[in-house]
Design an enzyme around this catalytic site. Sequence first.
Site, mmCIF file in Angstrom:
data_model
loop_
_atom_site.group_PDB
_atom_site.id
_atom_site.type_symbol
_atom_site.label_atom_id
_atom_site.label_comp_id
_atom_site.label_asym_id
_atom_site.label_seq_id
_atom_site.Cartn_x
_atom_site.Cartn_y
_atom_site.Cartn_z
ATOM 1 N N HIS A 21 0.917 19.391 -24.799
ATOM 2 C CA HIS A 21 0.751 17.944 -24.686
ATOM 3 C C HIS A 21 -0.496 17.427 -25.405
ATOM 4 O O HIS A 21 -0.508 16.279 -25.833
ATOM 5 C CB HIS A 21 0.742 17.529 -23.212
ATOM 6 N N ASN A 46 1.080 20.863 -18.850
ATOM 7 C CA ASN A 46 0.699 20.064 -20.022
ATOM 8 C C ASN A 46 0.728 20.881 -21.310
ATOM 9 O O ASN A 46 0.228 20.417 -22.345
ATOM 10 C CB ASN A 46 -0.703 19.480 -19.826
ATOM 11 N N ARG A 82 0.829 -1.225 0.000
ATOM 12 C CA ARG A 82 0.000 0.000 0.000
ATOM 13 C C ARG A 82 0.856 1.266 0.000
ATOM 14 O O ARG A 82 0.401 2.330 0.401
ATOM 15 C CB ARG A 82 -0.983 0.028 1.169
ATOM 16 N N HIS A 102 0.216 14.948 -28.073
ATOM 17 C CA HIS A 102 -0.269 13.591 -27.844
ATOM 18 C C HIS A 102 -0.948 13.056 -29.102
ATOM 19 O O HIS A 102 -0.773 11.882 -29.475
ATOM 20 C CB HIS A 102 -1.237 13.629 -26.655
ATOM 21 N N ARG A 115 -1.408 23.092 -12.077
ATOM 22 C CA ARG A 115 -0.498 22.056 -12.562
ATOM 23 C C ARG A 115 -0.770 21.726 -14.035
ATOM 24 O O ARG A 115 0.140 21.322 -14.759
ATOM 25 C CB ARG A 115 -0.598 20.796 -11.696
ATOM 26 N N LYS A 117 8.983 23.700 -11.669
ATOM 27 C CA LYS A 117 8.062 22.575 -11.496
ATOM 28 C C LYS A 117 7.701 22.393 -10.028
ATOM 29 O O LYS A 117 6.539 22.155 -9.691
ATOM 30 C CB LYS A 117 8.659 21.288 -12.081
ATOM 31 N N HIS A 136 8.571 11.700 -27.329
ATOM 32 C CA HIS A 136 7.596 12.496 -26.567
ATOM 33 C C HIS A 136 7.953 13.991 -26.586
ATOM 34 O O HIS A 136 7.102 14.840 -26.859
ATOM 35 C CB HIS A 136 7.498 11.974 -25.138
ATOM 36 N N GLU A 150 10.982 20.318 -23.041
ATOM 37 C CA GLU A 150 10.320 20.514 -21.736
ATOM 38 C C GLU A 150 10.982 21.665 -20.961
ATOM 39 O O GLU A 150 10.359 22.267 -20.098
ATOM 40 C CB GLU A 150 10.345 19.222 -20.911
ATOM 41 N N LYS A 172 3.879 12.106 -10.449
ATOM 42 C CA LYS A 172 2.985 11.415 -11.389
ATOM 43 C C LYS A 172 3.637 10.098 -11.774
ATOM 44 O O LYS A 172 4.794 10.088 -12.228
ATOM 45 C CB LYS A 172 2.754 12.261 -12.646
ATOM 46 N N GLU A 183 -3.348 18.320 -9.602
ATOM 47 C CA GLU A 183 -3.912 18.902 -10.823
ATOM 48 C C GLU A 183 -5.415 19.151 -10.683
ATOM 49 O O GLU A 183 -6.204 18.776 -11.541
ATOM 50 C CB GLU A 183 -3.628 17.963 -12.010
#
Length: 365
Positions: A248, A245, A120, A252, A241, A226, A266, A184, A142, A236
């Site tokens: 993105h 993106n 956990r 994407h 946050r 960041k 990417h 980035e 993330k 987010e």
Amino acid sequence: MTIVPVSLGSRSYDIVIERGLLGRAAAHLLPLSRGRSMAIVSDANVAPHLATLQATLAAAGVASEAIVLPPGESTKSWAQLEALTDRLLAHGVERGDHVIALGGGVIGDLVGFACSIVKRGCGFVQIPTTLLAQVDSSVGGKTAINTRAGKNLIGAFHQPGLVLIDPDVLDTLPARETRAGYAEVVKYGLIDDFAFFEWCEANGDKLLAGDPEAREYAIAHSVAAKARIVAEDERETTGKRALLNLGHTFGHALEAETGFSDRLLHGEGVAAGMALAFAYSARRGLCPGQDAERVAAHLRAVRLPDGVKAAGITASGATLVDHMRHDKKMDAGTLPFLLARGIGRTYLDHSVDLADVEAFLDEQR
Ligand code: GLY
């Protein structure tokens, strides 16, 4: 040495940035080892760095076990997650232990997710070895794997206990990957820091040529940005946050068109996506056209794609928008977009009409 704190209450941690840090990592890891053997997860591409890390730990009297996974995006899978959690349990990982993720974004995302579910939740340390992982994915918690339905659709927020960044490990990174990670870096300037974008324009070439000072400055500046954004909006939920993106959603869709293959890395997708976000903002009259052109010009100058064509994509607007409909940011039928009022003035727009985006993308062909 630069230490950037990530302030998240009981989940706070430090990001340590220093040239040659990998060879001195034991000083930072010893307190987390609790006198126990540490599991290090990496892939075959970073074998020399793994050897350095294990040697420094051994010299400090810390035992370690290396778990080496196949390199590549396909490692972020259910099968590898199962295999990794089995290995971590066999190693005897306890909740209070820290597993070390040594590698790029694939290793960081997979190990972080595994550590969010083993018993956990156990601790982990990120030691990122690509520019993209150093300035983005290793910070902020993330974690994810890919599934049949798409990339990063299964995951968790799970913060590392420590991030160790050694800019010198980038010496052996292929130039194309460094460039992709640099997208980035530029992103932080475009989001809310015009002066940093100007720094990128003046120093991007130097950084990409391996200049150690430029590299270290860009990494420290990027992770500080960041850390600030993540501290404000860890999960987010407020929209802050989401600024990370930028590029993105367009990117994407381009990546999806290549089947997320090496045809478009990417960071290359993000570069093209940022140029498209600015071009679309300019087309809507939100942002001066000269800002959109300035963004595209810098990306071209460092040989990153500045749009659909430069990314090698010939698909129609309808096809690309269809990829966007599967984006995990879809919210009750609408897709929030990061748009710009200018360089350093990005905002989240909830009113974008996908039919308009489709027409825009067709104009780009
Ligand atoms: N890479 C985007 C984020 O960490 O939020």
